[in-house]
Enzyme design. Structure first.
Site, PDB file in Angstrom:
ATOM      1  N   GLU A 105       0.810  -1.127   0.038  1.00  0.00           N
ATOM      2  CA  GLU A 105      -0.197  -0.018  -0.086  1.00  0.00           C
ATOM      3  C   GLU A 105       0.855   1.284   0.169  1.00  0.00           C
ATOM      4  O   GLU A 105       1.654   1.316   0.900  1.00  0.00           O
ATOM      5  CB  GLU A 105      -0.916  -0.025   1.295  1.00  0.00           C
ATOM      6  CG  GLU A 105      -1.975  -1.056   1.003  1.00  0.00           C
ATOM      7  CD  GLU A 105      -3.188  -0.836   2.162  1.00  0.00           C
ATOM      8  OE1 GLU A 105      -3.201   0.283   2.762  1.00  0.00           O
ATOM      9  OE2 GLU A 105      -3.874  -1.572   2.316  1.00  0.00           O
ATOM     10  N   ASP A 145      -3.308   3.724  -1.700  1.00  0.00           N
ATOM     11  CA  ASP A 145      -4.043   3.909  -0.685  1.00  0.00           C
ATOM     12  C   ASP A 145      -4.726   5.164  -0.616  1.00  0.00           C
ATOM     13  O   ASP A 145      -3.908   6.023  -1.273  1.00  0.00           O
ATOM     14  CB  ASP A 145      -3.029   3.496   0.676  1.00  0.00           C
ATOM     15  CG  ASP A 145      -4.040   3.359   2.010  1.00  0.00           C
ATOM     16  OD1 ASP A 145      -5.033   3.300   1.868  1.00  0.00           O
ATOM     17  OD2 ASP A 145      -3.135   3.077   3.067  1.00  0.00           O
ATOM     18  N   GLU A 151     -12.455   1.274   1.735  1.00  0.00           N
ATOM     19  CA  GLU A 151     -12.302   1.030   3.044  1.00  0.00           C
ATOM     20  C   GLU A 151     -13.206   2.039   3.728  1.00  0.00           C
ATOM     21  O   GLU A 151     -13.706   2.918   3.256  1.00  0.00           O
ATOM     22  CB  GLU A 151     -10.679   1.157   3.686  1.00  0.00           C
ATOM     23  CG  GLU A 151     -10.251   2.367   3.225  1.00  0.00           C
ATOM     24  CD  GLU A 151      -8.641   2.569   3.206  1.00  0.00           C
ATOM     25  OE1 GLU A 151      -8.421   1.615   4.399  1.00  0.00           O
ATOM     26  OE2 GLU A 151      -8.096   3.175   2.730  1.00  0.00           O
TER      27      GLU A 151
HETATM   28  P1  C2E Z   1      -4.946   3.660   6.579  1.00  0.00           P
HETATM   29  O1  C2E Z   1      -3.649   2.901   5.927  1.00  0.00           O
HETATM   30  O2  C2E Z   1      -5.753   4.473   5.894  1.00  0.00           O
HETATM   31  O3  C2E Z   1      -5.348   2.594   7.824  1.00  0.00           O
HETATM   32  C1  C2E Z   1      -6.835   2.654   7.584  1.00  0.00           C
HETATM   33  C2  C2E Z   1      -7.405   3.059   9.112  1.00  0.00           C
HETATM   34  O4  C2E Z   1      -8.607   3.311   8.991  1.00  0.00           O
HETATM   35  C3  C2E Z   1      -6.890   2.555  10.349  1.00  0.00           C
HETATM   36  O5  C2E Z   1      -6.691   3.180  11.131  1.00  0.00           O
HETATM   37  C4  C2E Z   1      -8.218   1.572  10.658  1.00  0.00           C
HETATM   38  O6  C2E Z   1      -8.535   1.133  11.837  1.00  0.00           O
HETATM   39  C5  C2E Z   1      -9.285   2.721  10.151  1.00  0.00           C
HETATM   40  N1  C2E Z   1     -10.534   2.218   9.863  1.00  0.00           N
HETATM   41  C6  C2E Z   1     -10.776   0.607   9.430  1.00  0.00           C
HETATM   42  N2  C2E Z   1     -12.117   0.766   9.169  1.00  0.00           N
HETATM   43  C7  C2E Z   1     -12.571   1.839   9.732  1.00  0.00           C
HETATM   44  C8  C2E Z   1     -14.107   2.290   9.554  1.00  0.00           C
HETATM   45  O7  C2E Z   1     -15.180   1.758   9.104  1.00  0.00           O
HETATM   46  N3  C2E Z   1     -14.249   3.444   9.862  1.00  0.00           N
HETATM   47  C9  C2E Z   1     -13.223   4.341  10.560  1.00  0.00           C
HETATM   48  N4  C2E Z   1     -13.603   5.699  10.844  1.00  0.00           N
HETATM   49  N5  C2E Z   1     -11.891   3.826  10.467  1.00  0.00           N
HETATM   50  C10 C2E Z   1     -11.589   2.574  10.010  1.00  0.00           C
HETATM   51  P2  C2E Z   1      -5.507   3.043  12.020  1.00  0.00           P
HETATM   52  O8  C2E Z   1      -4.998   1.711  12.162  1.00  0.00           O
HETATM   53  O9  C2E Z   1      -5.553   3.830  13.133  1.00  0.00           O
HETATM   54  O10 C2E Z   1      -4.210   3.629  11.141  1.00  0.00           O
HETATM   55  C11 C2E Z   1      -4.206   4.837  10.738  1.00  0.00           C
HETATM   56  C12 C2E Z   1      -3.198   5.366   9.818  1.00  0.00           C
HETATM   57  O11 C2E Z   1      -1.903   5.059  10.472  1.00  0.00           O
HETATM   58  C13 C2E Z   1      -3.182   4.279   8.618  1.00  0.00           C
HETATM   59  O12 C2E Z   1      -4.302   4.684   7.771  1.00  0.00           O
HETATM   60  C14 C2E Z   1      -2.077   4.301   8.141  1.00  0.00           C
HETATM   61  O13 C2E Z   1      -1.826   5.393   7.378  1.00  0.00           O
HETATM   62  C15 C2E Z   1      -1.041   4.355   9.300  1.00  0.00           C
HETATM   63  N6  C2E Z   1      -0.655   3.122   9.828  1.00  0.00           N
HETATM   64  C16 C2E Z   1      -1.083   2.450  10.438  1.00  0.00           C
HETATM   65  N7  C2E Z   1      -0.092   1.378  10.668  1.00  0.00           N
HETATM   66  C17 C2E Z   1       0.897   1.661   9.773  1.00  0.00           C
HETATM   67  C18 C2E Z   1       2.248   0.970   9.575  1.00  0.00           C
HETATM   68  O14 C2E Z   1       2.472  -0.050   9.946  1.00  0.00           O
HETATM   69  N8  C2E Z   1       3.053   1.647   8.722  1.00  0.00           N
HETATM   70  C19 C2E Z   1       2.727   2.898   8.252  1.00  0.00           C
HETATM   71  N9  C2E Z   1       3.615   3.472   7.617  1.00  0.00           N
HETATM   72  N10 C2E Z   1       1.744   3.381   8.410  1.00  0.00           N
HETATM   73  C20 C2E Z   1       0.558   2.906   9.110  1.00  0.00           C
HETATM   74 CA    CA Z   2      -6.509   3.961   3.795  1.00  0.00          CA
HETATM   75 CA    CA Z   3      -3.393   1.457   4.669  1.00  0.00          CA
END
Ligand code: C2E
Ligand code: CA
Ligand code: CA
Length: 758
Positions: free
Chosen positions: A632, A662, A719
């Site tokens: 991604e 993404d 998503e």
């Molecule tokens: P992302 O890659 O866009 O990840 C999707 C985010 O949307 C995730 O938040 C997920 O928990 C959340 N999400 C999933 N389904 C829903 C839904 O139905 N409604 C809502 N409101 N949110 C939903 P998360 O896990 O808090 O991650 C936030 C961001 O942090 C991610 O966005 C990504 O950009 C970054 N991230 C998370 N893990 C990693 C990683 O291992 N490496 C990097 N570089 N970035 C990461």
């Molecule tokens: Ca995303």
């Molecule tokens: Ca993602």
């Protein structure tokens, strides 16, 4: 008392005096002391001899006296020679010559040893003085030889002194001729006695007195004339103007610089006090010793002087006069000022240097205790680009324009300087800080040199000083920190520091220091959020980082990912996440080999490593098919350096990885980019379309994106699906894959495996 008794007493007194002086000379620390002591001691035996000759009435005692006298005189002459050489700083290196002289004297002394047997040197004859016999000398051949030897040596000594006093500078010759004079007097005196053959020989008295004189001159006498001349020379050759005054404050002398300074004619010094008073004011003379600095003239004509007044007193502490020195220190002063200026001012902009600004600010905030101040950090954004695109010359010019804007007509209470290359610092009273005006200035801050015109983006971080005891550098650090809160950098130009910012910084430091431990102990680990197809069946998952912190509890990535993206540590997080994902996939190999895991790649990762190699080697290591690890990347990655990035994505795809874009729709040029992007899947976030799933506008956009992607042959994944309605609607729009809370939140791997792997 008879004449002979009187002389005897006199000789005894002189004898004792010589003894005392010899001891003093021997103890003296002066280099001449040793040979002087030797000379004085040598004078004592012949003097003793004289006491015997004059005081005794018996021939034997008188004869013994003569022996003392003659042999003693040899020693006197020898030691006088030695003293003379040393006093006149003559080094007689010829050892044979020295030995020869010594040998002659030894011979002379020896002949007296033969005199009792051969009477070749002298005899005595009685004459009657005041009714008593006095034994007078009857000299023979040996005695004549003895006299010859002594006179030759004495003559040599006198010649040496004559040469010395003639050959040295006048002021120094005094040192020689005082001794020369006393030697001459004593020689004449002695000779006249010896040859007049008067009864009662007083010749030795002259020699002894000469000894005492020499003692005084060589040990105690200070050549006053020499000193006077030296002092006068020093005074007239001093570069400072010097004025000498008597007790009545009449100027009695001034040196050449003094004459030049006051413009007096040099024959009379009477006008000097008036002229000095005209120049320096009447207070230039005071009754006490004092010095002061005076500045005369205006601007470029300005001259700097140091006046020094000294009073002279005599031995009884009575005033004897005074002198004044006037030193022209203009050159020193000007070069000092130039030095201070260049040390405290930046060459390019003329503003204060950082160190000097800090110093001045520290002073200002303490002296103006009731003024409220802002410390302002001025940051020029992307200044490197200005230098790169145009030229460093234009860059310099831009900095000068910025400096000019910074130092625009502010009050005297303001201060400003250049902190580093493209950052400036200011101190501005709160009441003078016009937020709206500055925002307006900065929105349209354009630098133009006639040919080039460029909008320069400037941000101000503002720290309002509550605690004046804080170090100025810390105040600027805080003002600088405020900059990090500016979100929309083109709209907002000013940010204010508050405690939240400080807490945030502390938090950032806190978690950064613990990252490597969090990785090695698996506090930081992937959670998995399932991805489903239109039939509701699970096809894969996205790995999302979670930090289960031992003291701070459960941390979602929003709390730490941005921090690590900023400081570059994100690389460590991502590599860890990729490795964990590979490890999970290899575990699933036996049960659900068709499931994939999507991993996130931060834009920063591309700076720090060859992402393709890094990930390929992981899949190889864990024996995972590349197609099962989806990549991604976000739009922003493609924004900079897109050619390069296109190539990277192609390499991924060539190796069998599936590339997903993404957060599609969050950026600016999504649709434009899309046709050139070598991606397999579009990930569209419902969040970008607003919460209005019923809103027709959002629906239209979504429908178009989905259509476009299927036209381009790119699969789509939505998503953020939270409701069955959204799911239904998206399915109807032919979206293929779905992810969102409606299906599941991201869950720990064990939970995921428990639910989906059965
Ligand atoms: P992302 O890659 O866009 O990840 C999707 C985010 O949307 C995730 O938040 C997920 O928990 C959340 N999400 C999933 N389904 C829903 C839904 O139905 N409604 C809502 N409101 N949110 C939903 P998360 O896990 O808090 O991650 C936030 C961001 O942090 C991610 O966005 C990504 O950009 C970054 N991230 C998370 N893990 C990693 C990683 O291992 N490496 C990097 N570089 N970035 C990461
Ligand atoms: Ca995303
Ligand atoms: Ca993602």
């Amino acid at each position: 008392m008879s004449i002979r008794d009187r002389f005897t007493v006199l000789y005894i007194v002189v004898f004792l005096a010589l003894g005392v002086c010899a001891v003093i000379a021997a103890r003296s620390r002066k280099p001449i002391g040793k040979s002087l002591a030797l000379f004085l001691s040598a004078l004592m035996p012949p003097l003793f001899g004289h006491i015997l000759i004059i005081g005794s009435y018996t021939p034997t005692v008188a004869k013994v006296g003569y022996y003392f006298y003659f042999i003693g005189m040899d020693l006197v002459i020898l030691s006088l020679l030695r003293f003379t050489l040393e006093y006149c700083s003559i080094v007689w290196t010829d050892r044979r010559g020295r030995n020869a002289v010594n040998a002659v004297f030894v011979l002379d002394i020896l002949q007296y040893a033969f005199n009792p047997f051969f009477s070749q040197a002298f005899d005595i004859e009685p004459i009657f003085v005041e009714g008593h016999p006095y034994y007078r000398l009857v000299p023979f051949f040996g005695q004549t030889m003895h006299r010859l030897l002594d006179y030759v040596c004495l003559a040599a000594v006198i010649i040496i002194f004559i040469f010395r006093s003639l050959r040295t500078t006048r002021v120094y010759s005094e040192k020689y001729w005082v001794i020369l004079a006393s030697l001459l007097v004593s020689t004449v005196w002695q000779t006249s006695y010896i040859f007049s053959r008067m009864p009662v020989d007083r010749s030795m008295l002259a020699m002894a007195l000469t000894g005492l004189l020499i003692f005084y001159f060589s040990l105690y006498y200070r050549p006053m004339k020499l000193l006077d001349r030296l002092l006068a020379n020093i005074a007239s050759e001093m570069p400072d103007a010097m004025f000498f005054f008597d007790v009545n404050d009449k100027c009695i002398w001034a040196n050449a610089p003094g004459i030049e300074l006051t413009g007096i004619d040099g024959t009379s010094f009477d006008d000097a006090p008036v002229k000095l008073a005209e120049m320096f004011g009447s207070s230039y003379r005071r009754t006490d010793a004092w010095n002061s600095r005076r500045i005369l003239g205006e601007n470029d004509e300005r001259k700097y002087y140091i006046l020094d007044n000294h009073f002279v007193t005599d031995d009884c502490n009575r005033p004897a006069g005074s002198f004044l020195s006037v030193r022209d220190v203009t050159d020193e002063q000007l070069s000092l000022q130039r030095e201070i200026y260049s040390a405290t001012h930046d060459k390019l902009t003329g503003l204060y240097t950082r160190e000097y600004l800090y110093k001045r600010i520290a002073e200002a905030i303490h002296t103006n205790a009731d003024t409220e101040y802002n410390v302002i950090f001025v940051d020029v954004k992307n200044f490197k680009i200005v230098n790169d695109i145009f030229s460093s010359k234009f860059g310099d010019y831009a900095l000068q324009c910025i400096a000019e804007w910074i130092s625009r007509d502010l009050s005297k209470k303001c201060m400003y300087g250049r902190l580093a290359g493209d950052t400036f610092g200011m101190l501005v009273p709160v009441e003078e800080f016009d937020h709206e005006q500055i925002e307006e200035d900065l929105t349209k801050f354009v630098v133009s040199d006639g040919s080039v015109e460029y909008h320069i983006l400037i941000h101000l971080g503002v720290y309002r000083i509550p605690d004046r005891d804080l170090e100025v550098s810390v105040m600027f650090d805080r003002a600088h920190l405020a900059l990090s809160t500016i979100k929309d950098e083109y709209k907002t130009h000013i940010a204010y520091y508050d405690d939240k910012i400080r807490d945030k910084v502390l938090w950032d430091q806190h978690i950064t220091s613990q990252l490597s431990e969090a990785i090695s102990t698996m506090q930081l680990r992937p959670y998995l959020q399932p991805i489903v197809d239109s039939g509701g069946g699970i096809v894969g998952a996205e790995a999302l980082a979670r930090w289960v912190h031992p003291t701070d509890g459960f941390l979602s990535p929003g709390l730490f990912i941005p921090v690590f993206e900023k400081n570059g540590m994100i690389v460590e997080v991502d590599k860890h996440m990729w490795r964990c994902s590979c490890e999970i996939l290899s575990r699933w190999e036996k049960t659900r080999p068709e499931l994939f895991i999507s991993v996130n790649i931060s834009p920063k990762d591309f700076y720090f490593m060859d992402v393709v190699e890094e990930i390929s080697s992981l899949t190889t290591q864990y024996g995972v098919a590349p197609s099962r690890l989806r990549i991604e990347i976000t739009e922003t990655v493609m924004m900079n350096d897109s050619d390069d990035r296109v190539e990277i994505l192609n390499r991924f795809r060539e190796r069998g990885f599936i590339v997903e874009m993404d957060d599609f729709g969050s950026g600016y040029s999504s649709l434009n980019l899309l046709k050139d992007m070598p991606v397999d899947v579009l990930k569209i976030d419902m969040k970008f379309l607003g919460r209005s799933e019923n809103g027709t506008k959002a629906q239209t956009i979504l429908r178009n994106i989905l259509n476009l992607s299927s036209d381009l042959g790119i699969a789509s994944l939505t998503e953020g699906v939270e409701t069955p309605e959204q799911y239904k609607m998206l399915a109807e729009m032919h979206c293929k894959l779905f992810q969102g809370y409606y299906f599941s939140k991201p869950v720990p791997v064990e939970d995921f495996e428990k639910i989906y792997l059965k």
